[in-house]
Design an enzyme around this catalytic site. Sequence first.
Site, PDB file in Angstrom:
ATOM      1  CD  GLU A  45     -21.958 -12.244  25.899  1.00 11.42           C
ATOM      2  OE1 GLU A  45     -22.515 -13.130  25.888  1.00 11.42           O
ATOM      3  OE2 GLU A  45     -22.582 -11.396  26.444  1.00 11.42           O
ATOM      4  CD  GLU A  65     -28.796 -12.411  25.733  1.00  8.37           C
ATOM      5  OE1 GLU A  65     -29.829 -12.940  26.390  1.00  8.37           O
ATOM      6  OE2 GLU A  65     -27.951 -13.063  25.399  1.00  8.37           O
TER       7      GLU A  65
HETATM    8  C1  XIL Z   1     -23.759 -16.570  30.733  1.00  6.54           C
HETATM    9  C2  XIL Z   1     -22.820 -17.142  31.804  1.00  6.54           C
HETATM   10  O1  XIL Z   1     -21.537 -17.481  30.787  1.00  6.54           O
HETATM   11  C3  XIL Z   1     -23.043 -18.537  32.545  1.00  6.54           C
HETATM   12  O2  XIL Z   1     -22.258 -18.537  33.628  1.00  6.54           O
HETATM   13  C4  XIL Z   1     -24.542 -18.146  32.900  1.00  6.54           C
HETATM   14  O3  XIL Z   1     -25.194 -19.345  33.788  1.00  6.54           O
HETATM   15  C5  XIL Z   1     -25.430 -17.719  32.271  1.00  6.54           C
HETATM   16  O4  XIL Z   1     -25.056 -16.630  31.247  1.00  6.54           O
HETATM   17  N1  XIL Z   1     -25.270 -13.995  26.598  1.00  6.54           N
HETATM   18  C6  XIL Z   1     -24.922 -13.182  27.632  1.00  6.54           C
HETATM   19  C7  XIL Z   1     -24.129 -13.763  28.980  1.00  6.54           C
HETATM   20  O5  XIL Z   1     -24.974 -11.892  27.579  1.00  6.54           O
HETATM   21  O6  XIL Z   1     -24.328 -12.878  29.978  1.00  6.54           O
HETATM   22  C8  XIL Z   1     -24.518 -15.276  29.178  1.00  6.54           C
HETATM   23  O7  XIL Z   1     -23.424 -15.701  30.098  1.00  6.54           O
HETATM   24  C9  XIL Z   1     -24.256 -15.770  27.752  1.00  6.54           C
HETATM   25  C10 XIL Z   1     -25.239 -15.306  26.704  1.00  6.54           C
END
Ligand code: XIL
Length: 674
Positions: free
Chosen positions: A446, A341
């Site tokens: 994701e 990100e």
């Molecule tokens: C999220 C997790 O799912 C949560 O448990 C945590 O509180 C916050 O992060 N992008 C990403 C992930 O790369 O690491 C994030 O995961 C969601 C957005």
Amino acid sequence: MKKGLVKVVAGLLAGMLLLGGCDLIPKGTDGPHEVPLTIAADFTKKEGKGGNWVTYGDAKVTLKDGKAVVTDRKASNAGIAVPCPDYRGNTIVTSAEATTENDSLTLSMRYEIFGNVTYVNIAGGANEGGSVSITGRVEIPANAENALIYLEANDVRDYTVSSFTVSIDGEFNDLTSVPVESLQDPTQTASLAAAYADYFKFGVASPATVMTNPNDGFRKLVLTQFNSVTPENELKPENVLDAAACKGDPAKYNEAPAVHFDAAKPILDFCKENGIQMRGHTLVWYSQTPSWLFYENYDVNGNLASRDLMLKRMENYIDSVINWCETNYPGVIYAWDVVNEAAADDGGMRDCYWKQTIGDDYVEKAFEFARKHAPANVQLFYNDYNEYQTSKQEDILNMLKPIAAAGNIDGMGMQSHINSGLDPENYVGAAKRYADELGVIIHITELDVAAPKSLNPMYDQGVYMKKLFTAIIEADKAGLPIECVTVWGLTDDMSWKSAAKPLLFYGNLSPKPAYEGVMCAVNGGEVAKPADYQEPVVDTTPFVEDYEDQKHIGGPRYSSVQKIVQGGYESDYCLENSEGYAEYDGYSIDVTNYVGHTIKVSFAIKSKAGTCKCTADIDGTWPTIAEVQTGTDEWVLGEGEFTIEEGTASLSIYFESVDMNPFYLDNVKIEVVG
Ligand code: XIL
């Protein structure tokens, strides 16, 4: 049911409730108890003495003048929490007022779900002149136990809370005497990994609680369905950096931050024992990375570290994490998200501590170090969200091209937190551009797909999943190198976006129509229509809201809050939209009943924000229906037309302002004109 005190029977559950400070409810009795519909922290009472608050994580709380002063916060999520275990199965509204030096505070929720732990971000508030005020709303899953709302920050600086409340939104759904559901046997469901073996790995993000959970159903689900695992939080810097060691002996660890793997070991062990491969997530990220890492002597009250020092810390961190994993779990991690990100939402590179200390080339440097220290067969990825949007994709490509030219990147991680408005062809087209222009492979890292707000959300989501995976399979067959698709969580209830029900399995481990859709894409067949399927109605009656009855039909987009307030346009009342996490957290109206028609939207709006917009919520494009100049805090009229294509499963339009200023809306009319 009216707001006030509700009598409920504690029944079997009473003994299981961990209530923190909720003293209205007698613990461990079977008799009736009272559930307050608002829980307000009382900072005149010490922890555990009926003040409805608890210390959350590693922090120190001192009470002063009816406020809670939170100091010594060792992690950005440490602070104060308000437990609300009796609120499961309800939508809640939560608010906090605080003073702080942190740039922003966030209200988040933690709950336990069949022995697993889930975290959900609810709403954020920016620091304005030293104060932060946040309100947000969220749904708590029916099977969520020991839910609590906590106040976290972007940084580890102190904060002082003057008020913190959690209230039931609407009518109270009393589940206090209803036991949680039973888990289904997950081994009877056909394997996604096996079905997709000819195309790509099928992965899942999992918290370590799955591996240590007394319910073995979750482990069985992983083993039955998936052949790649991503630790959901356990390999992020906030869990890997050893705060006590670094801060305890900053001279010793000055250039090479101390690390430990206590959080990640259970997942690494599980993967090693079961021959499952892991995606390492993530090395360099602006979020979930404690700010002390970027300061001289690891002290946030001092100066930011120099570029040279941060380059050393970055290289040593990357080296020690990759190589500890490789030495202790050889071959388990096959890919690393080296940088996560780095692109900003509004163009260019995101401002963050890495950029501030090292400079714009921090992404390039991270990949250079990862290439230098990683074993040759470990693939190096860049990972981001909204990565399929044209303008963000442009920025990401510009950032990654020199890195690709230097041979330091192997893959593009497309996070894919999407909804069913995203056209699968556009999505696959974006994947192809990354592969073609960077010469890299693709992982979908994701994936979660918010269920549409339609009449048949689960079924419609299933139909969309079939379309999406059909497009992915076709692209893969045509040579697009998609090598892994990972879904971000095991069950809807475990999702970081649980209210959106975005995953493939229900909370009780049974497969959803979304799972069926993914299977139909590879095996053929159609998602079964549910017995309670409702035929979509094309209802062309105009939608009219003037708020004089003090009601509204639409609802929040994400975590914004709507209130009916006085001072309407040419009448008494109007709708106020405020709070939430971002400017696009607006007021949303479902217009699915107008599918196949051109609609005209007209409205009156007022705001201190410079412009306000009415926008169609098609993921990845967000076409503007009407834009008006506001900013004077006077009422302004707006109107525009939009054609909703035949075959659209669902569509919402929403009103938003260009910044976080509240806006006021009145005389909303949506009518069919073609
Ligand atoms: C999220 C997790 O799912 C949560 O448990 C945590 O509180 C916050 O992060 N992008 C990403 C992930 O790369 O690491 C994030 O995961 C969601 C957005």
